[in-house]
Design a protein around this motif. Structure first.
Motif, mmCIF file in Angstrom:
data_model
loop_
_atom_site.group_PDB
_atom_site.id
_atom_site.type_symbol
_atom_site.label_atom_id
_atom_site.label_comp_id
_atom_site.label_asym_id
_atom_site.label_seq_id
_atom_site.Cartn_x
_atom_site.Cartn_y
_atom_site.Cartn_z
ATOM 1 N N UNK A 1 0.836 -1.195 0.000
ATOM 2 C CA UNK A 1 0.000 0.000 0.000
ATOM 3 C C UNK A 1 0.881 1.259 0.000
ATOM 4 N N UNK A 2 1.925 1.226 0.823
ATOM 5 C CA UNK A 2 2.836 2.375 0.888
ATOM 6 C C UNK A 2 3.567 2.548 -0.440
ATOM 7 N N UNK A 3 3.885 1.409 -1.068
ATOM 8 C CA UNK A 3 4.550 1.487 -2.379
ATOM 9 C C UNK A 3 3.660 2.202 -3.385
ATOM 10 N N UNK A 4 2.391 1.818 -3.424
ATOM 11 C CA UNK A 4 1.503 2.441 -4.408
ATOM 12 C C UNK A 4 1.213 3.896 -4.052
ATOM 13 N N UNK A 5 1.520 4.283 -2.809
ATOM 14 C CA UNK A 5 1.343 5.692 -2.441
ATOM 15 C C UNK A 5 2.603 6.494 -2.750
ATOM 16 N N UNK A 6 3.562 5.896 -3.417
ATOM 17 C CA UNK A 6 4.737 6.639 -3.868
ATOM 18 C C UNK A 6 5.927 6.535 -2.940
ATOM 19 N N UNK A 7 6.023 5.438 -2.202
ATOM 20 C CA UNK A 7 7.141 5.277 -1.274
ATOM 21 C C UNK A 7 8.483 5.391 -1.999
ATOM 22 N N UNK A 8 8.569 4.748 -3.171
ATOM 23 C CA UNK A 8 9.863 4.703 -3.861
ATOM 24 C C UNK A 8 10.292 6.084 -4.353
ATOM 25 N N UNK A 9 9.311 6.907 -4.760
ATOM 26 C CA UNK A 9 9.678 8.208 -5.319
ATOM 27 C C UNK A 9 10.140 9.174 -4.224
ATOM 28 N N UNK A 10 9.715 8.967 -2.982
ATOM 29 C CA UNK A 10 10.050 9.918 -1.923
ATOM 30 C C UNK A 10 11.087 9.381 -0.935
ATOM 31 N N UNK A 11 11.166 8.059 -0.827
ATOM 32 C CA UNK A 11 11.977 7.515 0.273
ATOM 33 C C UNK A 11 13.157 6.699 -0.230
ATOM 34 N N UNK A 12 14.105 6.570 0.664
ATOM 35 C CA UNK A 12 15.236 5.673 0.427
ATOM 36 C C UNK A 12 14.769 4.279 0.887
ATOM 37 N N UNK A 13 14.543 3.409 -0.095
ATOM 38 C CA UNK A 13 13.934 2.119 0.226
ATOM 39 C C UNK A 13 14.819 1.283 1.147
ATOM 40 N N UNK A 14 16.138 1.407 0.946
ATOM 41 C CA UNK A 14 17.034 0.579 1.769
ATOM 42 C C UNK A 14 16.970 1.044 3.231
ATOM 43 N N UNK A 15 16.859 2.360 3.428
ATOM 44 C CA UNK A 15 16.722 2.876 4.796
ATOM 45 C C UNK A 15 15.431 2.362 5.436
ATOM 46 N N UNK A 16 14.369 2.395 4.630
ATOM 47 C CA UNK A 16 13.061 1.945 5.105
ATOM 48 C C UNK A 16 13.133 0.483 5.531
ATOM 49 N N UNK A 17 13.724 -0.351 4.653
ATOM 50 C CA UNK A 17 13.806 -1.785 4.949
ATOM 51 C C UNK A 17 14.677 -2.051 6.165
ATOM 52 N N UNK A 18 15.780 -1.286 6.251
ATOM 53 C CA UNK A 18 16.686 -1.504 7.369
ATOM 54 C C UNK A 18 15.928 -1.295 8.694
ATOM 55 N N UNK A 19 15.111 -0.266 8.698
ATOM 56 C CA UNK A 19 14.341 0.016 9.913
ATOM 57 C C UNK A 19 13.364 -1.131 10.213
ATOM 58 N N UNK A 20 12.624 -1.556 9.150
ATOM 59 C CA UNK A 20 11.626 -2.632 9.335
ATOM 60 C C UNK A 20 12.317 -3.911 9.814
ATOM 61 N N UNK A 21 13.512 -4.186 9.278
ATOM 62 C CA UNK A 21 14.210 -5.417 9.675
ATOM 63 C C UNK A 21 14.731 -5.338 11.101
ATOM 64 N N UNK A 22 15.171 -4.133 11.506
ATOM 65 C CA UNK A 22 15.654 -3.988 12.878
ATOM 66 C C UNK A 22 14.538 -4.199 13.897
ATOM 67 N N UNK A 23 13.333 -3.882 13.493
ATOM 68 C CA UNK A 23 12.202 -4.075 14.411
ATOM 69 C C UNK A 23 11.972 -5.554 14.727
ATOM 70 N N UNK A 24 12.367 -6.433 13.784
ATOM 71 C CA UNK A 24 12.095 -7.863 13.968
ATOM 72 C C UNK A 24 12.800 -8.437 15.196
ATOM 73 N N UNK A 25 14.144 -8.298 15.295
ATOM 74 C CA UNK A 25 14.783 -8.822 16.524
ATOM 75 C C UNK A 25 14.328 -8.087 17.784
ATOM 76 N N UNK A 26 13.956 -6.813 17.624
ATOM 77 C CA UNK A 26 13.470 -6.072 18.801
ATOM 78 C C UNK A 26 12.208 -6.745 19.347
ATOM 79 N N UNK A 27 11.347 -7.166 18.450
ATOM 80 C CA UNK A 27 10.100 -7.850 18.876
ATOM 81 C C UNK A 27 10.445 -9.098 19.698
ATOM 82 N N UNK A 28 11.403 -9.871 19.190
ATOM 83 C CA UNK A 28 11.764 -11.116 19.881
ATOM 84 C C UNK A 28 12.388 -10.801 21.247
ATOM 85 N N UNK A 29 13.303 -9.832 21.259
ATOM 86 C CA UNK A 29 13.953 -9.471 22.526
ATOM 87 C C UNK A 29 12.929 -8.984 23.547
#
Lengths: 369, 619
Positions: free
Chosen positions: B576-604
Motif C-alpha cells: 500500500x505504501x509502495x503504491x502511495x509513492x514510497x519509492x519516489x520519496x523515500x530511500x527504500x534501503x533505509x526503510x527496509x533496514x528500519x523494518x528489519x531492525x524491528x524484527x529482533x526487537x520484537x523477539x527481545x
C-alpha cells in the motif's frame, strides 16, 4: 479473473470440488430414522437427543435423515394407512442402508413390511415383543427392546423406608431390610398390544422376595378405577403400567385425560403406586421408574452404527438387546404425603434428568408414552 | 430492424465499455429514427430526454440566439447529439443547449435518458466522455481523438499461479488419501484434504485471501462433515458484533471529519520540529488502532495526511528526513497491531479460541496492560530511532498558517462530529472499564452500532460499503474452519502425534517463545498475515496449554511474531505504501533496514516481558 488459463483452472477446480463432494455424499451409507409420532413429542425429542449424542461420537461418514409418520389418535384408519404409505415411499426412493424404526406403530405400519427382505437392514426400538411384527428369525432385523426397569423397581423397594400405604407404619417398618417380609404387588394396565407386552414382562420377571398377585389389563377408565380400588384390598404396591390411549368408558371411545388418570390413581390408590412411564408422575403420581428415552435413542443409534459396520464387513446384523438405561421420576410432595422417604440419590437422579416434579402439578406436559 | 439497432449500440464508442448484458438491456430503450432534410431533431431549451447518434446523413447544431459570427456546426455519421441527456440535473431540468436540424435525410439511433443515466451510474467515464464532447462541440473546439482503448491482450498466467492451481487440483485429494491410509477416521481425512486445499490457495495467492476458508466451510457443510453449529460458529459469536461495531465506529470517525480535524488540531499544537512531526503520525496510528482492526485501513487514512505534510516540509526525495516521515506513518499504522485486541482482525479471530475465563479477563484494556513491556519497548525503540537516527539536516517548519486556516475552514464541531466523538469515548471507556456497564465490549460495540444507525450517522449505504464484509466473512469462516479441528478431535490427534517431541520445552516460557517464533515465521513465509497468525494460533494453542503456558500469551506471541516480515510480499501495508509513492520519496534501503531492525526487537521484547508476566501471574 481476466486470464483465460486462470478461468480454466478455476472452473476445473470448482467442477472437481463439486464432483468430489457429490461423490462423497453418494458413497456415504444412509440411515433413516423413522418415528411413529411427530417431532414435537417430548418422548421423541428425548429419543432424538440420545441418537444425536451417539451420532456425534461417530467419525465415519454417514447420511442421516429423520422422518416422522406424525400419527395421531385423531386420524382415522385411512389416514394412518396413508401416512404409512408415504413413509414407505420415502424409504423406497431414498433406499437407506439402515432403517431405524422407533415405536410400535412404526413397526406395525412400516417396519414389518421390510422384515426378511434384502434391504434395508432394520433396527427397531420399541416395547412390544418383536415377534409380533414378524421380526423373529428375519435375517435383516435387529434392535433394542424397551424393557421395563423391573429389577430397578425391586431395588427401589428395598430402599423404601416406609412403603406402607398412606404413611401408616406397618409392622415390617421397624425390621431391617433383610428381615422384611415380602411385599404384595399388583399391576394395572391397558388392554391393548402395549399392555399385553408389558404384562408379559411383568409376569415373566422374578419378583423375589416380593410376590406378584396379578396383572389386570382394563378396557377403559371406569374399569381402571375398579381395578385400582380392588388392588387396595390386598396389595402393598400398585404397579401402574402405560395408560396412554385409555378410553373413557365402555360406551365412550374418547381417550381419558392422562392427567386425570394419573392424578386419580395417585390419590385413590391405597397401595404405593409406582409408574413405569413418566406421564404418571407428570400427571400427579408420586414415583415412577421408567425406561430412559435418551438411553433408548443412544442404544438404537449404536445398534444402527454397528449394523453399518456389519454391512461393510459382510456380516449379519448384531444381536438384538434389551434397553439398559432407566430414569427416576419423582414428586416429592406426594411421597411426603404418603410418608415415604427415598435416599437422596434418587431425588438427585430425578433432578439430573429433569424428572423432579417439585411443584404441585407444574405445567410440565407428560411425555407421549 | 432490431439487429441494426443492436449493431449500432455495439459500435457506439461511448458504449464500448458496457457489458453484453447492458447492451441487451439498452435495446429496449433504443430506437432508429428517420428525419427528412430540413426536419427538426430537437430544439434548444427543450427537455433533454434523449441522446442521438447519427448513423447516416448530415445534421447541424444551432443555438437559439446565435452570435453574429456564429455558424451552425455540421455533424455527420458517427457524431453524437444531445449529450445534455447525460447531465446530472434533477428530473425535468436537463435541457438541450442548442437545437439540431437535419441537413440531409438523417437516420439516427435514439436512446432514452433514463436508460443512459443507469448505465452512466455504473460507468462514470461514459458520462465524462459525452459531456466533454458536448463542451468541445459547443465551444467550437476540435474534440480530442476519442480513440477506443486498445484491447490489451491479457498477461500470461504467472508460473507461480500455474503451479498453484495444479497443486490445488492434485494435492488435496492425495492428502485425503494419505490421511486415510495413515488410519485417520474418514472425517478427519477429509478435513486434512480441505485444509491442504485452503493452505495451497493461500500459499499461491490463487484467489483473494478471504475466499479459501469460505470454500472450505461450505464444503464441510455440503457433506455434513461437521454440524452447522460448528462450521458457522463464528457467525453467531460475539466477534461478529464486535467487528461490525468497530467498523461502524471507524467509518463514522472518518466520514464525520472528526479524525481529520483531530489530526490537524494535534499538528497545530505540537512543537514544530521533525521529531514531533513524526511522533504525531505515529500517535495518530495508535489512536486509530483502538477502533480500526486493519493496518491497511489505518494506513489509508494516514497516507493523505502524510502527503500533505510531506508536500509542506519539502524534504529532498530519498533523504533521511523524507524517509523518516514515511517510516513514522507506516509504523504508526502497523506497530500497535499486536498490542490492542481491536487493532488487528486476526487478534479478534484468535480471541474466540481462548477459554471463556481468559476472554473475559482480556476483553478490555487488560490486553494492552499485559502487553505493557512490549508496547513500551517498541515505542521507545521507535521514538529513539526517530529522534537520533534520522536527524534532519535543516529545520523545515510546517505551514502553521495553512493548518490554522484549514482548522478555521472546518468551522466549529458539527453535530455529527460530536456524536462520533461521544461514540468513540463510550466505546473507549466501556472497553477500559467494563464494570460501569456490566456487559461485554462486544455487546457495547453492538450498542454503538445500533446507536449510530438509529441516529442516522451510519446509513444504509455506509452499512453496505464501509464495512469490510469480505474480511468479516473471512474471519468468521476461519473461526468455523478452526473450530472443526476441535470437533473432529484433530487437536488431540496432533498432541498425540507430537507425543514427547516437545518435552524439551518443559513448561518454560523461554523455550516456548522460541517455538512460537519458529512456527509463526515459517507459516508467515507462505501465508498472508491473518491466515498465518490464525493457523499459528490454532497449532500452538493446544501445545501451549499442554505445556502450562497461559493461552493469552500464546495468542499474543503469535500476533507479535506474525508482524515479523522480511520480504515485500509478506506485508500488504508495505504494498500500500509502495503504491502511495514510497519509492519516489523515500530511500527504500533505509526503510527496509528500519523494518528489519524491528524484527529482533520484537523477539527481545518478548523475552524481556517474562519477569513482567511472572509478576502479573501469567507465567
Amino acid at each position: 479473473m481476466k486470464n483465460r488459463l486462470a478461468t480454466v483452472f478455476a472452473s476445473v477446480f470448482v467442477l472437481l470440488l463439486l464432483a468430489l463432494l457429490v461423490a462423497f455424499n453418494h458413497q456415504k451409507p444412509r440411515v433413516l430414522i423413522l418415528h411413529s409420532f411427530s417431532e414435537s413429542g417430548l418422548w421423541e425429542t428425548a429419543v432424538n437427543t440420545g441418537i444425536q449424542r451417539e451420532l456425534a461420537r461417530n467419525r465415519e461418514p454417514i447420511a442421516v435423515r429423520w422422518r416422522y409418520m406424525a400419527l395421531s389418535p385423531h386420524m382415522n384408519a385411512k389416514q394412518w394407512a396413508a401416512a404409512a404409505q408415504r413413509s414407505r415411499a420415502t424409504i423406497d426412493s431414498w433406499r437407506p442402508d439402515v432403517l431405524v424404526a422407533i415405536g410400535e406403530e412404526a413397526q406395525d405400519y412400516v417396519g414389518r413390511h421390510y422384515a426378511g427382505r434384502a434391504g434395508p437392514r432394520l433396527v427397531y426400538a420399541m416395547g412390544e415383543d418383536p415377534a409380533s411384527f414378524g421380526y423373529a428369525g428375519a435375517p435383516n432385523v435387529t434392535g433394542v427392546h424397551e424393557a421395563l426397569p423391573l429389577a430397578q423397581i425391586v431395588e427401589l423397594l428395598r430402599h423404601l423406608d416406609r412403603a406402607s400405604p398412606r404413611g401408616r407404619p406397618s409392622p415390617q417398618d421397624r425390621a431391617s431390610p433383610q428381615d422384611r417380609p415380602s411385599l404384595r404387588i399388583r399391576a394395572v394396565g391397558i388392554d391393548d398390544p402395549t399392555g399385553h407386552a408389558e404384562r408379559q414382562q411383568v409376569q415373566d420377571f422374578d419378583w423375589g422376595p416380593h410376590r406378584l398377585l396379578g396383572v389386570e389389563l382394563v378396557p377403559d377408565f371406569q374399569a381402571w378405577q375398579e381395578a385400582v380400588r380392588t388392588a387396595g384390598q390386598d396389595a402393598d404396591v400398585l404397579l401402574v403400567l402405560s395408560f396412554g390411549g385409555l378410553p373413557k368408558a365402555p360406551g365412550d371411545p374418547g381417550e381419558a385425560d392422562g392427567l386425570l388418570v394419573a392424578g386419580w390413581t395417585e390419590h385413590e390408590s391405597r397401595p404405593l403406586a409406582i409408574g413405569v412411564r413418566e406421564s404418571f408422575v407428570a400427571g400427579g403420581g408420586a414415583l415412577a421408574v421408567v425406561p430412559s428415552p435418551y438411553g433408548l435413542g443412544e442404544q438404537a443409534a449404536r445398534k444402527a452404527l454397528a449394523t453399518l459396520a456389519a454391512i461393510r464387513h459382510g456380516e449379519p446384523p448384531p444381536a438384538p438387546e434389551d434397553s439398559l438405561d432407566f430414569q427416576i421420576a419423582l414428586r416429592p410432595g406426594r411421597l411426603a404425603a404418603r410418608g415415604v422417604e427415598l435416599p437422596a440419590i434418587y431425588v438427585q437422579a430425578a433432578r439430573a434428568t429433569q424428572s423432579l416434579y417439585d411443584t404441585p402439578l407444574d405445567g410440565k406436559p407428560p411425555r407421549t408414552r | 430492424m432490431q439487429a441494426k439497432i443492436a449493431a449500432a449500440i455495439q459500435d457506439h464508442p461511448l458504449l464500448a465499455a458496457c457489458t453484453p448484458q447492458e447492451h441487451a438491456r439498452l435495446l429496449a430503450d433504443a430506437e432508429l429514427r428517420e428525419y427528412p432534410a430540413g426536419g427538426e431533431i430537437f430544439r434548444a431549451g427543450e427537455l433533454a430526454e434523449h441522446y442521438y447518434w447519427i448513423l447516416d446523413g448530415e445534421a447541424e447544431l444551432a443555438s437559439n440566439e446565435p452570435a453574429a459570427d456564429e455558424r451552425p456546426r455540421a455533424l455527420g455519421p458517427g457524431d453524437g447529439l444531445g449529450a445534455e441527456a447525460l447531465a446530472d440535473a434533477p428530473a425535468g431540468q436537463a435541457r438541450y443547449l442548442a437545437g439540431a436540424r437535419a441537413v440531409t435525410g438523417v437516420s439516427a439511433l435514439r436512446i432514452a435518458r433514463g436508460a443512459l443515466l443507469e448505465l452512466a451510474a455504473r460507468n462514470p467515464r461514459m458520462k465524462s466522455a459525452a459531456l466533454l464532447g458536448l463542451a468541445a462541440r459547443l465551444g467550437g473546439l476540435r474534440p480530442p481523438a476519442s480513440a477506443r482503448s486498445a484491447t490489451k491482450a491479457p498477461a500470461p498466467l504467472p508460473l507461480k499461479q500455474r503451479i498453484g492451481w495444479v497443486s490445488t487440483l492434485v494435492l488435496p485429494p492425495l492428502a485425503w488419501l494419505a490421511a486415510s491410509r495413515l488410519g485417520l477416521p474418514q472425517h478427519s481425512a477429509v478435513y486434512i484434504g480441505l485444509f491442504t486445499m485452503t493452505a495451497l490457495m493461500w500459499l499461491f495467492s490463487l484467489v483473494d485471501e478471504y475466499i479459501p476458508p469460505i470454500i472450505a466451510v461450505v464444503a464441510m457443510l455440503f457433506i455434513d462433515l461437521v454440524p452447522a453449529q460448528v462450521a458457522l460458529h463464528g457467525f453467531y459469536s460475539r466477534t461478529f458484533l464486535l467487528l461490525l461495531g468497530v467498523y461502524a465506529l471507524s467509518a463514522v470517525l472518518v466520514s464525520s471529519g472528526l479524525a481529520y480535524r483531530a489530526m490537524l488540531w494535534v499538528l497545530a499544537r505540537l512543537p514544530d520540529g521533525p521529531f514531533w512531526h513524526r511522533t504525531a503520525m505515529t500517535a495518530f496510528g495508535f489512536v486509530l488502532s483502538i477502533v480500526m482492526p486493519s493496518s491497511n485501513a489505518r494506513l489509508a487514512l494516514l497516507l493523505p495526511l502524510y502527503r500533505e505534510m510531506d508536500g509542506s516540509l519539502r524534504a529532498p526525495a530519498q533523504s533521511r528526513e523524507a524517509t523518516a516521515l514515511m517510516i513514522a506513518t507506516f509504523t504508526g499504522a502497523t506497530l500497535f497491531s499486536p498490542l490492542l485486541l481491536t487493532a488487528k482482525s486476526s487478534n479478534l479471530a484468535a480471541f474466540t479460541m481462548l477459554p471463556v475465563q481468559v476472554r473475559q479477563e482480556f476483553q478490555g484494556f487488560w490486553w494492552l496492560a499485559a502487553a505493557g513491556v512490549v508496547a513500551a519497548g517498541l515505542l521507545a525503540f521507535h521514538l529513539l530511532a526517530m529522534r537520533f537516527l534520522y536527524r534532519a539536516e535543516t529545520d523545515r517548519p510546517l505551514p502553521a498558517e495553512r493548518i490554522a486556516t484549514q482548522i478555521a475552514l472546518l468551522g466549529p464541531l458539527r453535530p455529527q462530529e460530536w456524536a462520533a466523538a461521544a461514540a468513540f469515548l463510550v466505546f473507549l471507556l466501556g472497553a477500559a472499564m467494563p464494570q460501569w456497564h456490566q456487559s461485554q465490549p462486544a455487546w457495547l460495540a453492538g450498542f454503538v452500532l445500533a446507536s449510530l444507525l438509529a441516529l442516522g450517522l451510519f446509513d444504509k449505504q455506509g452499512f453496505q460499503s464501509r464495512i469490510d464484509w469480505p474480511l468479516i466473512f473471512f474471519l468468521l469462516a476461519l473461526d468455523g474452519f478452526t473450530d472443526a479441528i476441535d470437533y473432529l478431535g484433530l487437536r488431540e490427534a496432533m498432541i498425540g502425534a507430537i507425543g514427547h517431541h516437545l518435552d524439551w520445552i518443559g513448561g518454560e516460557l523461554g523455550w516456548f517463545i522460541l517455538l512460537a517464533l519458529a512456527v509463526t515465521m515459517l507459516l508467515r513465509l507462505a501465508l498472508p498475515l491473518t491466515a498465518g497468525m490464525i493457523l499459528a494460533t490454532t497449532l500452538l494453542l493446544p501445545i501451549g496449554m499442554e505445556q502450562g503456558i497461559h493461552p493469552w500469551l500464546v495468542v499474543f506471541l503469535t500476533s507479535l511474531f506474525s508482524d515479523i516480515w522480511f520480504m515485500p510480499h509478506q506485508n500488504s501495508s508495505f504494498q500500500q505504501a509502495l503504491s502511495a509513492g514510497l519509492r519516489s520519496r523515500c530511500d527504500e534501503s533505509l526503510f527496509f533496514r528500519y523494518a528489519w531492525w524491528l524484527n529482533p526487537v520484537r523477539v527481545l521484547l518478548a523475552y524481556a516481558s517474562i519477569p513482567y508476566w511472572q509478576w502479573l501471574g501469567l507465567y
